[in-house]
Write a protein that holds these residues in place. Structure first.
Motif, PDB file in Angstrom:
ATOM      1  N   ALA A   1     -42.641 -97.664 -43.561  1.00  0.00           N
ATOM      2  CA  ALA A   1     -43.006 -96.257 -43.412  1.00  0.00           C
ATOM      3  C   ALA A   1     -43.446 -95.994 -41.979  1.00  0.00           C
ATOM      4  N   GLU A   2     -43.633 -94.712 -41.665  1.00  0.00           N
ATOM      5  CA  GLU A   2     -44.167 -94.349 -40.359  1.00  0.00           C
ATOM      6  C   GLU A   2     -44.937 -93.045 -40.449  1.00  0.00           C
ATOM      7  N   ILE A   3     -45.824 -92.870 -39.469  1.00  0.00           N
ATOM      8  CA  ILE A   3     -46.614 -91.652 -39.354  1.00  0.00           C
ATOM      9  C   ILE A   3     -46.554 -91.171 -37.916  1.00  0.00           C
ATOM     10  N   THR A   4     -46.915 -89.919 -37.703  1.00  0.00           N
ATOM     11  CA  THR A   4     -47.029 -89.361 -36.346  1.00  0.00           C
ATOM     12  C   THR A   4     -48.371 -88.634 -36.250  1.00  0.00           C
ATOM     13  N   GLY A   5     -48.741 -88.292 -35.037  1.00  0.00           N
ATOM     14  CA  GLY A   5     -49.976 -87.555 -34.811  1.00  0.00           C
ATOM     15  C   GLY A   5     -51.179 -88.452 -34.543  1.00  0.00           C
ATOM     16  N   TYR A   6     -50.939 -89.753 -34.459  1.00  0.00           N
ATOM     17  CA  TYR A   6     -52.009 -90.731 -34.220  1.00  0.00           C
ATOM     18  C   TYR A   6     -51.552 -91.699 -33.141  1.00  0.00           C
ATOM     19  N   LYS A   7     -52.516 -92.453 -32.621  1.00  0.00           N
ATOM     20  CA  LYS A   7     -52.195 -93.544 -31.703  1.00  0.00           C
ATOM     21  C   LYS A   7     -53.041 -94.747 -32.088  1.00  0.00           C
ATOM     22  N   ILE A   8     -52.584 -95.919 -31.686  1.00  0.00           N
ATOM     23  CA  ILE A   8     -53.300 -97.151 -31.994  1.00  0.00           C
ATOM     24  C   ILE A   8     -54.030 -97.635 -30.748  1.00  0.00           C
TER      25      ILE A   8
ATOM     26  N   GLY B   1     -46.516 -87.101 -26.788  1.00  0.00           N
ATOM     27  CA  GLY B   1     -45.210 -87.558 -27.205  1.00  0.00           C
ATOM     28  C   GLY B   1     -45.090 -87.825 -28.696  1.00  0.00           C
ATOM     29  N   SER B   2     -46.173 -87.830 -29.420  1.00  0.00           N
ATOM     30  CA  SER B   2     -46.175 -88.056 -30.866  1.00  0.00           C
ATOM     31  C   SER B   2     -45.239 -89.196 -31.263  1.00  0.00           C
ATOM     32  N   VAL B   3     -45.460 -90.356 -30.674  1.00  0.00           N
ATOM     33  CA  VAL B   3     -44.654 -91.538 -30.958  1.00  0.00           C
ATOM     34  C   VAL B   3     -44.942 -91.995 -32.394  1.00  0.00           C
ATOM     35  N   PRO B   4     -43.900 -92.198 -33.208  1.00  0.00           N
ATOM     36  CA  PRO B   4     -44.137 -92.667 -34.571  1.00  0.00           C
ATOM     37  C   PRO B   4     -44.799 -94.046 -34.584  1.00  0.00           C
ATOM     38  N   ILE B   5     -45.717 -94.224 -35.513  1.00  0.00           N
ATOM     39  CA  ILE B   5     -46.375 -95.517 -35.707  1.00  0.00           C
ATOM     40  C   ILE B   5     -45.757 -96.161 -36.940  1.00  0.00           C
ATOM     41  N   ALA B   6     -45.174 -97.340 -36.739  1.00  0.00           N
ATOM     42  CA  ALA B   6     -44.548 -98.067 -37.844  1.00  0.00           C
ATOM     43  C   ALA B   6     -45.615 -98.759 -38.672  1.00  0.00           C
ATOM     44  N   GLY B   7     -45.369 -98.823 -39.958  1.00  0.00           N
ATOM     45  CA  GLY B   7     -46.277 -99.505 -40.860  1.00  0.00           C
ATOM     46  C   GLY B   7     -45.617 -99.722 -42.202  1.00  0.00           C
ATOM     47  N   SER B   8     -46.445 -99.864 -43.208  1.00  0.00           N
ATOM     48  CA  SER B   8     -45.962-100.075 -44.568  1.00  0.00           C
ATOM     49  C   SER B   8     -46.861 -99.320 -45.533  1.00  0.00           C
ATOM     50  N   THR B   9     -46.283 -98.929 -46.670  1.00  0.00           N
ATOM     51  CA  THR B   9     -47.095 -98.310 -47.706  1.00  0.00           C
ATOM     52  C   THR B   9     -47.276 -99.289 -48.857  1.00  0.00           C
ATOM     53  N   TYR B  10     -48.390 -99.089 -49.554  1.00  0.00           N
ATOM     54  CA  TYR B  10     -48.706 -99.884 -50.744  1.00  0.00           C
ATOM     55  C   TYR B  10     -49.364 -98.952 -51.745  1.00  0.00           C
TER      56      TYR B  10
ATOM     57  N   ILE C   1     -52.849 -87.865 -45.502  1.00  0.00           N
ATOM     58  CA  ILE C   1     -51.784 -87.665 -44.515  1.00  0.00           C
ATOM     59  C   ILE C   1     -50.453 -87.495 -45.230  1.00  0.00           C
ATOM     60  N   VAL C   2     -49.518 -86.852 -44.555  1.00  0.00           N
ATOM     61  CA  VAL C   2     -48.128 -86.868 -45.004  1.00  0.00           C
ATOM     62  C   VAL C   2     -47.456 -87.943 -44.168  1.00  0.00           C
ATOM     63  N   LEU C   3     -46.864 -88.912 -44.854  1.00  0.00           N
ATOM     64  CA  LEU C   3     -46.190 -90.021 -44.178  1.00  0.00           C
ATOM     65  C   LEU C   3     -44.718 -90.010 -44.576  1.00  0.00           C
ATOM     66  N   HIS C   4     -43.955 -90.853 -43.943  1.00  0.00           N
ATOM     67  CA  HIS C   4     -42.531 -90.970 -44.274  1.00  0.00           C
ATOM     68  C   HIS C   4     -42.207 -92.407 -44.643  1.00  0.00           C
ATOM     69  N   GLU C   5     -41.869 -92.613 -45.923  1.00  0.00           N
ATOM     70  CA  GLU C   5     -41.378 -93.924 -46.335  1.00  0.00           C
ATOM     71  C   GLU C   5     -39.920 -94.029 -45.917  1.00  0.00           C
ATOM     72  N   ILE C   6     -39.506 -95.241 -45.582  1.00  0.00           N
ATOM     73  CA  ILE C   6     -38.141 -95.473 -45.107  1.00  0.00           C
ATOM     74  C   ILE C   6     -37.473 -96.453 -46.055  1.00  0.00           C
ATOM     75  N   SER C   7     -36.385 -96.025 -46.673  1.00  0.00           N
ATOM     76  CA  SER C   7     -35.665 -96.884 -47.609  1.00  0.00           C
ATOM     77  C   SER C   7     -35.083 -98.080 -46.868  1.00  0.00           C
ATOM     78  N   PRO C   8     -35.425 -99.317 -47.308  1.00  0.00           N
ATOM     79  CA  PRO C   8     -34.854-100.504 -46.652  1.00  0.00           C
ATOM     80  C   PRO C   8     -33.334-100.582 -46.826  1.00  0.00           C
ATOM     81  N   GLU C   9     -32.822 -99.997 -47.894  1.00  0.00           N
ATOM     82  CA  GLU C   9     -31.381-100.064 -48.157  1.00  0.00           C
ATOM     83  C   GLU C   9     -30.587 -99.035 -47.355  1.00  0.00           C
ATOM     84  N   THR C  10     -31.085 -97.771 -47.308  1.00  0.00           N
ATOM     85  CA  THR C  10     -30.305 -96.694 -46.708  1.00  0.00           C
ATOM     86  C   THR C  10     -30.866 -96.164 -45.395  1.00  0.00           C
ATOM     87  N   GLY C  11     -32.138 -96.449 -45.120  1.00  0.00           N
ATOM     88  CA  GLY C  11     -32.778 -95.896 -43.934  1.00  0.00           C
ATOM     89  C   GLY C  11     -33.243 -94.465 -44.133  1.00  0.00           C
TER      90      GLY C  11
END
Length: 144
Positions: free
Chosen positions: A43-50, A69-78, A102-112
């Protein structure tokens, strides 16, 4: 509270976004005392920085996401399904982190394919001046 399941009547399962040590399956398995590796979804989120708090990543809200620049932050959901697991995660994160919706975006490992979902993230709640710039190194925390 139902002692056998660790749930209470007011607990609702919650989707959490992990961007640091908790996205490492062996770490999450140990924290939650799971018998098998947890199921994590990219998954990824925007609007934050690490930033870094020692070797640990700390998520901070961008003052002006467009300017930074609102760079997406990669991560994972559980998906946290019981109160005991959420309490363990809160204890692990400690007082310097707080949960935010937050509203996040999960990314399908199969289809993207990216799917928007409501979830929660741990955001830095400590003193901002103790954070430093740097890059989180997950290999420091992974079991060999």
């Amino acid at each position: 509270m139902d002692q056998s399941t660790g749930t209470s009547t007011d607990f609702k399962p919650t989707l959490l976004f992990f961007y640091g040590t908790l996205r490492i399956p062996s770490v999450l398995k140990r924290i939650l005392n799971l018998s098998e590796h947890p199921i994590l979804t990219p998954a990824e989120i925007t609007g934050y920085k690490i930033k870094l708090w020692g070797p640990y990543p700390a998520l901070v809200k961008c003052e002006d996401p467009a300017a930074e620049g609102s760079v997406p932050i990669a991560g994972s959901t559980y998906n946290v399904t019981n109160q005991t697991h959420l309490q363990r995660l809160n204890t692990y994160e400690g007082a310097n982190y707080t949960l935010e919706s937050i509203v996040l975006h999960e990314i399908s490992p199969e289809t993207g394919e990216r799917v928007a979902k409501e979830g929660n993230i741990y955001v830095w709640n400590g003193l901002p001046d103790i954070l430093k710039d740097g890059v989180f190194k997950p290999e420091f925390f992974e079991k060999k």
